[in-house]
Design an enzyme around this catalytic site. Structure first.
Site, PDB file in Angstrom:
ATOM      1  N   TYR A 211       0.607  11.752  -4.812  1.00 57.60           N
ATOM      2  CA  TYR A 211       0.001  10.890  -5.830  1.00 57.60           C
ATOM      3  C   TYR A 211       0.157  11.480  -7.234  1.00 57.60           C
ATOM      4  O   TYR A 211       0.264  10.759  -8.216  1.00 57.60           O
ATOM      5  CB  TYR A 211      -1.494  10.705  -5.557  1.00 57.60           C
TER       6      TYR A 211
ATOM      7  N   LYS B 195       2.249  16.110   8.868  1.00 59.24           N
ATOM      8  CA  LYS B 195       3.605  15.852   9.375  1.00 59.24           C
ATOM      9  C   LYS B 195       4.341  17.190   9.311  1.00 59.24           C
ATOM     10  O   LYS B 195       5.350  17.350   8.605  1.00 59.24           O
ATOM     11  CB  LYS B 195       4.272  14.756   8.513  1.00 59.24           C
TER      12      LYS B 195
ATOM     13  N   ASP C 172       1.985  10.160  12.576  1.00 59.27           N
ATOM     14  CA  ASP C 172       2.465   8.992  13.343  1.00 59.27           C
ATOM     15  C   ASP C 172       1.660   8.830  14.629  1.00 59.27           C
ATOM     16  O   ASP C 172       1.226   7.738  14.985  1.00 59.27           O
ATOM     17  CB  ASP C 172       3.988   9.059  13.599  1.00 59.27           C
TER      18      ASP C 172
ATOM     19  N   ASP D 179      -7.660   3.006   5.488  1.00 61.51           N
ATOM     20  CA  ASP D 179      -7.596   1.545   5.591  1.00 61.51           C
ATOM     21  C   ASP D 179      -7.509   1.097   7.044  1.00 61.51           C
ATOM     22  O   ASP D 179      -8.013   0.047   7.419  1.00 61.51           O
ATOM     23  CB  ASP D 179      -6.396   0.978   4.812  1.00 61.51           C
TER      24      ASP D 179
HETATM   25  C1  IPM Z   1      -8.018   3.921  -2.466  1.00 66.65           C
HETATM   26  C2  IPM Z   1      -7.119   2.947  -3.161  1.00 66.65           C
HETATM   27  C3  IPM Z   1      -6.386   3.628  -4.296  1.00 66.65           C
HETATM   28  C4  IPM Z   1      -5.579   4.783  -3.724  1.00 66.65           C
HETATM   29  C5  IPM Z   1      -5.498   2.638  -5.085  1.00 66.65           C
HETATM   30  C6  IPM Z   1      -6.328   1.544  -5.706  1.00 66.65           C
HETATM   31  C7  IPM Z   1      -4.654   3.311  -6.098  1.00 66.65           C
HETATM   32  O1  IPM Z   1      -6.233   2.358  -2.269  1.00 66.65           O
HETATM   33  O2  IPM Z   1      -8.939   4.470  -3.111  1.00 66.65           O
HETATM   34  O3  IPM Z   1      -7.840   4.139  -1.259  1.00 66.65           O
HETATM   35  O4  IPM Z   1      -4.461   4.594  -3.237  1.00 66.65           O
HETATM   36  O5  IPM Z   1      -6.081   5.911  -3.753  1.00 66.65           O
HETATM   37 MN    MN Z   2      -6.492   2.947  -0.211  1.00 71.30          MN
END
Ligand code: IPM
Ligand code: MN
Length: 372
Positions: A142, A189, A221, A249
């Protein structure tokens, strides 16, 4: 207790769900005799429109001085559809995480037994799931250098980690495991990435000082499959920024809706609390967004300050809303209740939250999942 709380409503449904959280915090203040003050600040796409920057200096200042930050959501369609936009709402979030050194993102994924599902995951396979993801939040791919070649045909994202970045989040994960089921799963990984091999070395070394916690290592994975097949096997998942984003997620599929998942991003001096979900711009102003992820984020805020009874009161009021089927349509398709109604119900029940005994304990079958 006196607490100063920065409120970053942000974009889309952010302000609407945040409003419900503030109602709950006010109910906590009244019930438990605390004094919270609130400072609203510009953040995200709306801040770009107002000031040209997703995180204006005044917002950063308010956040830095506050005891805690409560954030709604950021993101807007015009940026999602425009990859070449130079100023983007997400940059505000990254700058806030980086400048305040919010290095650990804590994302609990806990099944609520009163919400049942008939979707891809059956109730048996997810029963008893109670895991928490410790996602490293200020390093890795990131934040590594990004490059695109002059002709635009080649791009690079650098992934870098230092021992220190790994060890500070690892210690938090092991400490959490000590008070839970005493297992840490490092997800990486390491068969491919040098950074993952560094994670393994550092985390394996740290594990030796937590003798009562078992460390297990799993490739990303395989972890995604294991999380769908048998999520109850996990206790604390420790992982890097990118893998943590993806795995968290996936947690929403287990729980049934991304509208139920809270998070805490913590550093040494600051802490921010926000739902996992995005800004769901399609639902803005329609009073249909689920406020529970935001409200449960306030419960995490309260327990961060050791206000355990207060935090439990918020969670109990949320559970009561499930039992009474006072839920939004992502939870029960036929529900007639909106964001406001659900928020009011939960806030009103914080005062008297532990009378779950008289509640009709019928299960709620999940409605259509939202795309927030
Ligand atoms: C999260 C979100 C953020 C991330 C986005 C909005 C950039 O998906 O907090 O999980 O990827 O960190
Ligand atoms: Mn996210």
């Amino acid at each position: 207790m006196e607490l100063e709380i920065a409120l970053l409503g942000g974009d889309g449904i952010g302000p609407e769900v945040l409003e419900q959280s503030v109602k709950c915090l006010k109910a906590v203040e009244e019930t438990f005799n605390h004094n919270f003050t609130y400072k609203e600040a510009n953040f995200g796409a709306v801040a770009i429109s107002n000031t040209g920057k997703p995180l204006p200096a005044s917002t950063l200042d308010i956040c830095r001085k506050a005891d805690a930050i409560l954030c709604g959501a950021i993101g807007a369609i015009e940026y999602d559809n425009n990859p070449s936009a130079l100023i983007r709402p997400e940059q505000g979030l990254f700058q806030l995480r980086k400048d305040l050194e919010l290095f650990a993102c804590i994302r609990p994924v806990k099944v609520f037994p009163s919400i049942t599902r008939n979707g891809i995951l059956n109730n048996k396979s997810i029963a008893g799931t109670d895991l928490v993801i410790y996602r490293e939040l200020t390093g890795g791919i990131y934040f590594g250098e990004k490059q695109i070649s002059e002709d635009g045909t080649t791009a690079t994202d650098l992934c870098t980690y230092t021992e220190k970045e790994i060890s500070r989040v690892a210690h938090l994960a092991f400490k959490a495991a000590k008070n839970r089921k005493r297992k840490v799963t490092l997800v990486d990984k390491a068969n491919v990435l040098a950074t993952s091999r560094l994670w393994r070395r550092v985390v394996t070394e740290i594990a030796k000082s937590y003798a009562d916690v078992k460390l297990e290592c799993m490739y990303i994975d395989n972890a995604t499959v294991q999380m769908m097949q048998n999520p109850a096997q996990f206790d604390v998942i420790l992982t890097d920024n990118m893998f943590g984003d993806i795995l968290s997620d996936q947690g929403s599929v287990i729980i049934g809706s991304v509208g139920l998942l809270p998070s805490a991003s913590v550093g040494r001096d600051n802490a921010m609390f926000e739902p996992f979900h995005g800004s769901y711009p399609q639902a803005k102003g329609k009073n249909i967004a689920n406020p529970v992820a935001s409200i449960l984020s306030t419960a995490m805020l309260l327990s961060h300050f050791d206000l355990k009874e207060e935090s439990n009161a918020v969670v109990s009021a949320v559970r009561k809303s499930f039992h009474k089927k006072i839920v939004t349509t992502d939870i029960m398709g036929s529900s007639k209740y909106g964001t406001d109604y659900v928020g009011n119900f939960i806030a009103n029940n914080i005062v008297d939250s532990d009378d779950l005994g008289n509640i009709n304990d019928e299960n709620i079958g999940l409605g259509k999942s939202t795309i927030i």
